[in-house]
Design an enzyme around this catalytic site. Sequence first.
Site, PDB file in Angstrom:
ATOM      1  CB  ALA A  12      -0.940   0.001   1.208  1.00 62.21           C
ATOM      2  CB  THR A  13       3.802   2.493   1.562  1.00 60.02           C
ATOM      3  OG1 THR A  13       4.665   1.341   1.617  1.00 60.02           O
ATOM      4  CG2 THR A  13       2.938   2.531   2.810  1.00 60.02           C
ATOM      5  CB  ALA A  15       5.540   3.363  -7.393  1.00 63.33           C
ATOM      6  N   GLY A  17       0.592   1.194  -5.264  1.00 59.16           N
ATOM      7  CA  GLY A  17      -0.301   0.857  -4.158  1.00 59.16           C
ATOM      8  C   GLY A  17      -0.919   2.069  -3.501  1.00 59.16           C
ATOM      9  CE  LYS A 144       4.425  -8.071 -12.746  1.00 59.25           C
ATOM     10  NZ  LYS A 144       4.223  -6.707 -13.284  1.00 59.25           N
TER      11      LYS A 144
END
EC number: 1.3.1.45
Length: 318
Positions: A12-13, A15, A17, A144
Amino acid sequence: MATENKILILGATGAIGRHIVWASIKAGNPTYALVRKTSDNVNKPKLTEAANPETKEELLKNYQASGVILLEGDINDHETLVNAIKQVDTVICAAGRLLIEDQVKVIKAIKEAGNVKRFFPSEFGLDVDRHDAVEPVRQVFEEKASIRRVVESEGVPYTYLCCHAFTGYFLRNLAQIDATDPPRDKVVILGDGNVRGAYVTEADVGTYTIRAANDPNTLNKAVHIRLPNNYLTANEVIALWEKKIGKTLEKTYVSEEQVLKDIQTSSFPHNYLLALYHSQQIKGDAVYEIDPAKDVEAYDAYPDVKYTTADEYLNQFV
């Protein structure tokens, strides 16, 4: 409009998120963030730092003031991860490339929790099932894609978010290595500059991600962000910039053969960025037809979203 869809953001912190968090709050979703006890990464690439100057500590304070529920935990701590997931409906992972394979732990925790209605694995780039990228980017795309296969085989409800090129990495410097602003004299163009790429601001990625998270029509589908005014060739982007500064740039076109040599002889992060640029600007990995049975075009699904155009984005650098 408020919604009862409780959303947990992992990474969440980061680039991207952080933009998903703000979009979730703006949309009225009860928003949760899994937070580790770590300091800022002092080795952030210059582009990342330029696009995201806010420190982690500042960001977390702003989150709390805005109503984000901070949950202490870690992808690698199964107990805290399960406890966090049990509190929400949707899990959005925005972990960095070094943690892609660790998402099997998130999938395991989702299966154990048993309550998640949707999982967004960390993608936020091109469609990893449709590309012709070279190393070192190819390996990341393959990781991915392998996570997609695990998600599907485990029966976890999902949405894949394919946003292609962040403006903070591809547009703010016109894809010039080692630059953080658009050039004013000379510009290097990979290939012939006539291949279309798809650009989008990180904030708009957040907006479209949350719209997709709140949309039942995107369940078990891939959402593609290719916005009409941002679906441009390198030559078209440069022409926009030249018009703004009232000057014609000296252009150097680099052949694919030379780009591939440069990728092989460069060290990280140059080789990685070059491979990304090669994927979009030469191979055209943002150009493809979608399958309505398993794909959603974001612009068509959410025509009311006022997105930032490439032309508007470049105004800040004039």
